[in-house]
Design a protein around this motif. Structure first.
Motif, mmCIF file in Angstrom:
data_model
loop_
_atom_site.group_PDB
_atom_site.id
_atom_site.type_symbol
_atom_site.label_atom_id
_atom_site.label_comp_id
_atom_site.label_asym_id
_atom_site.label_seq_id
_atom_site.Cartn_x
_atom_site.Cartn_y
_atom_site.Cartn_z
ATOM 1 N N LEU A 48 28.824 61.619 35.034
ATOM 2 C CA LEU A 48 28.755 61.487 36.484
ATOM 3 C C LEU A 48 27.799 60.373 36.884
ATOM 4 N N GLY A 49 26.627 60.312 36.236
ATOM 5 C CA GLY A 49 25.647 59.285 36.559
ATOM 6 C C GLY A 49 26.177 57.884 36.334
ATOM 7 N N ASP A 50 26.922 57.688 35.263
ATOM 8 C CA ASP A 50 27.505 56.366 34.994
ATOM 9 C C ASP A 50 28.453 55.962 36.128
ATOM 10 N N LYS A 51 29.207 56.929 36.647
ATOM 11 C CA LYS A 51 30.141 56.624 37.721
ATOM 12 C C LYS A 51 29.418 56.351 39.041
ATOM 13 N N LEU A 52 28.340 57.085 39.297
ATOM 14 C CA LEU A 52 27.606 56.883 40.554
ATOM 15 C C LEU A 52 26.921 55.520 40.590
ATOM 16 N N ALA A 53 26.730 54.920 39.440
ATOM 17 C CA ALA A 53 26.137 53.580 39.398
ATOM 18 C C ALA A 53 27.048 52.538 40.016
ATOM 19 N N THR A 54 28.326 52.899 40.205
ATOM 20 C CA THR A 54 29.297 51.930 40.720
ATOM 21 C C THR A 54 29.683 52.171 42.171
ATOM 22 N N GLU A 55 29.313 53.325 42.746
ATOM 23 C CA GLU A 55 29.774 53.665 44.093
ATOM 24 C C GLU A 55 28.856 54.711 44.724
ATOM 25 N N GLN A 56 28.583 54.544 46.027
ATOM 26 C CA GLN A 56 27.767 55.517 46.748
ATOM 27 C C GLN A 56 28.642 56.709 47.144
ATOM 28 N N LEU A 57 28.239 57.901 46.722
ATOM 29 C CA LEU A 57 29.042 59.091 46.942
ATOM 30 C C LEU A 57 28.164 60.268 47.364
ATOM 31 N N VAL A 58 28.812 61.247 47.964
ATOM 32 C CA VAL A 58 28.229 62.579 48.112
ATOM 33 C C VAL A 58 28.866 63.460 47.044
ATOM 34 N N VAL A 59 28.049 64.101 46.227
ATOM 35 C CA VAL A 59 28.548 65.005 45.188
ATOM 36 C C VAL A 59 28.071 66.413 45.528
ATOM 37 N N ILE A 60 29.020 67.298 45.766
ATOM 38 C CA ILE A 60 28.693 68.674 46.140
ATOM 39 C C ILE A 60 29.106 69.615 45.015
ATOM 40 N N ILE A 61 28.157 70.416 44.561
ATOM 41 C CA ILE A 61 28.453 71.490 43.612
ATOM 42 C C ILE A 61 28.260 72.800 44.366
ATOM 43 N N ASP A 62 29.380 73.432 44.717
ATOM 44 C CA ASP A 62 29.351 74.655 45.509
ATOM 45 C C ASP A 62 29.337 75.879 44.592
ATOM 46 N N GLU A 63 28.695 76.949 45.057
ATOM 47 C CA GLU A 63 28.489 78.176 44.278
ATOM 48 C C GLU A 63 27.807 77.862 42.938
ATOM 49 N N PHE A 64 26.768 77.071 43.039
ATOM 50 C CA PHE A 64 25.986 76.669 41.873
ATOM 51 C C PHE A 64 25.473 77.855 41.055
ATOM 52 N N PRO A 65 25.111 78.995 41.666
ATOM 53 C CA PRO A 65 24.633 80.128 40.856
ATOM 54 C C PRO A 65 25.630 80.599 39.803
ATOM 55 N N THR A 86 20.369 55.370 42.279
ATOM 56 C CA THR A 86 21.549 55.156 43.121
ATOM 57 C C THR A 86 21.218 55.421 44.585
ATOM 58 N N ASP A 87 22.202 55.195 45.447
ATOM 59 C CA ASP A 87 22.104 55.570 46.861
ATOM 60 C C ASP A 87 22.952 56.799 47.153
ATOM 61 N N SER A 88 23.327 57.521 46.130
ATOM 62 C CA SER A 88 24.199 58.678 46.292
ATOM 63 C C SER A 88 23.415 59.937 46.629
ATOM 64 N N MET A 89 24.157 60.969 47.014
ATOM 65 C CA MET A 89 23.566 62.248 47.382
ATOM 66 C C MET A 89 24.172 63.355 46.538
ATOM 67 N N LEU A 90 23.313 64.183 45.945
ATOM 68 C CA LEU A 90 23.734 65.383 45.244
ATOM 69 C C LEU A 90 23.368 66.578 46.101
ATOM 70 N N VAL A 91 24.322 67.486 46.313
ATOM 71 C CA VAL A 91 24.082 68.701 47.080
ATOM 72 C C VAL A 91 24.422 69.902 46.209
ATOM 73 N N LEU A 92 23.451 70.784 46.000
ATOM 74 C CA LEU A 92 23.692 72.053 45.336
ATOM 75 C C LEU A 92 23.771 73.136 46.407
ATOM 76 N N CYS A 93 24.839 73.925 46.365
ATOM 77 C CA CYS A 93 25.074 74.929 47.387
ATOM 78 C C CYS A 93 25.283 76.286 46.731
ATOM 79 N N GLY A 94 24.768 77.354 47.364
ATOM 80 C CA GLY A 94 24.951 78.662 46.766
ATOM 81 C C GLY A 94 24.732 79.801 47.732
#
Length: 463
Positions: free
Chosen positions: A90-107, A131-139
């Motif tokens: 995932l990190g290698d891919k985020l180096a090429t594009e600004q994204l929001v990455v959401i991981i829902d129901e992380f628990p 990067t300029d990307s955003m990671l969101v953990l949701c639970g």
């Protein structure tokens, strides 16, 4: 489903994403509160990857996550042997594009691999920060999110750039959804509470009684088994928790009363109560003048209006509802609904007090809550220790206008509230569903504030 409110939360996410640098956000709150809808609304016009975890084996969880990332980038799915490799991909891919990455129901992911927070720590420190990307953990498991993501012992502690503890709608927020006049809206809110899903199931072009019978008392309705479903998703053996919630909803609010109603000994009961508090299904309350940590005068109440309604009226009458829901409504719910709504009305009045404090119409006060001692109770008490000032208020959901008798009772009880100095300043307020007798406002001193339903509505309308 129509998206309502949550403007502050959306603004926070949008500000974070548009600012330079990476972001690591944590969004959590109990089930059905609208976390997923909030994040989908935020991402609707932004490039994003959304991954919803499931309760399945770790390997399959990881494979689905990598497949989701590869699909977004139109990439061949790589062979991945561990979460460290998946996050590196995932990190290698985020180096090429600004994204929001959401991981829902992380628990669910942590439940299968408790080392995942450590892998995420490395990912945030070594790749996301570049990067300029955003990671969101949701639970929805509040305890897991607070311990394994936000807690001091978590490898992720100190990495987050922001968090949102998403709450149910207040009555003021819920009014955007509830298309009734304010009196019926308060009654309706006493049934659905502020959970967005529950609010939007009602058809507000129909009478409240019809909504209750159609959306709650029908065995095929979503809300008919909803509380039981929620508990079974959170707890392996929910039977005792169900009995505790029913006891509290039917008026057994102290630990001794709950123990007596359920037959559960004090030792185990304290653990069950703490679990229900962690799940945000009940709240512990002490008099506003007391210390929450030291006071032994604690009371418990069901934290959600719908759950309180369900455990008071539905759970004890399941057999009868299956056979004759109309008779249950007419004979049990309708005659007792005003008493149920009266408790909700107190909470709505407390909202008005806070709104008036923020608007400068009352106070200011640093703490607002209920007060009781022995046989005496006051619905709302506000404390301003720096100014040696106290607010005392009563709330009446009755069919008769309020008069001098209630004002006199409140004055009398105020003398028994031990707080502040002998020369403290005292401010009073009365709230009434049915208004006030003619001339009451003129007869009371300036330090009294009177709120009928129209006054409350006007207060909520103030920006």
């Amino acid at each position: 489903m129509t998206f309502y409110d949550r403007n502050e939360e959306l603004d926070a996410l949008e500000t974070a994403f548009s600012s330079p640098g990476h972001d690591f956000y944590v969004v959590y709150g109990r089930r059905r509160v609208g976390k997923t809808n909030l994040l989908k609304e935020f991402c609707s016009d932004r490039p994003h990857i959304y991954f919803l975890a499931a309760q399945e084996a770790e390997r399959r969880q990881r494979e689905k996550f990598v497949e989701t990332v590869a699909t977004y980038f139109d990439d061949r799915v790589p062979r991945i042997d561990g979460w460290d490799e998946a996050l590196e991909y995932l990190g290698d891919k985020l180096a090429t594009e600004q994204l929001v990455v959401i991981i829902d129901e992380f628990p669910y992911l942590v439940g299968e691999n408790d080392s995942l927070p450590s892998y995420l720590q490395s990912f945030v420190d070594e790749q996301l920060q570049e990067t300029d990307s955003m990671l969101v953990l949701c639970g929805s498991s509040v305890s897991t999110m607070e311990s394994d993501v936000l807690g001091h012992e978590s490898p992720l502690y100190g990495r987050r750039t922001g968090q949102i503890d998403l709450q149910p709608f207040s009555f003021k927020q819920a009014q955007e959804v509830i298309a009734y006049d304010i009196e019926t809206a308060i009654q309706s809110y006493a049934v659905t509470g502020g959970t967005p899903l529950y609010l939007t199931l009602f058809d507000y072009s129909k009478p409240l009684a019809e909504n209750i019978q159609t959306e709650i008392l029908s065995p095929t309705a979503v809300l008919y088994n909803e509380p039981e479903f929620l508990l079974r998703t959170e707890l392996r053996n929910p039977a005792r928790y169900l009995s505790i919630l029913e006891a509290i909803a039917t008026g057994h609010t102290t630990p001794n009363e709950i123990a007596g109603a359920t037959g559960i000994d004090a030792g185990p009961l304290s653990k069950y109560l703490q679990t229900l508090r962690n799940l945000r299904l009940i709240d512990r309350e002490v008099p506003v003048t007391a210390s929450p940590k030291q006071s032994k005068r604690s009371r418990y109440h069901v934290a959600d209006e719908f759950l309180r309604f369900w455990f008071r009226f539905v759970e004890p009458n399941r057999s009868s509802i299956e056979e004759a829901p109309d008779i249950v409504y007419d004979g049990t719910i309708e005659p007792n609904l005003p008493d149920h709504v009266a408790t909700t009305f107190e909470a709505v009045c407390q909202e008005v007090v806070w709104d008036a404090i923020r608007g400068g119409d009352l106070g200011p006060y640093a703490a607002v809550g209920r007060w009781w001692y022995g046989e005496d109770e006051i619905d709302i008490v506000g404390l301003a220790p720096n100014d040696d000032r106290i607010l005392l208020a009563e709330c009446k959901w009755t069919s008769e206008p309020v008069g001098q008798a209630l004002a006199a009772q409140l004055r009398e009880k105020s003398e028994r509230v031990r707080w502040g100095s002998d020369t403290r300043e005292v401010e009073f307020a009365l709230f009434s569903k049915s208004g006030f007798v003619d001339g009451l406002a003129a007869d009371l001193p300036n330090r009294w504030s009177l709120f009928g339903l129209d006054d409350m509505n006007a207060q909520f309308a103030c920006k």
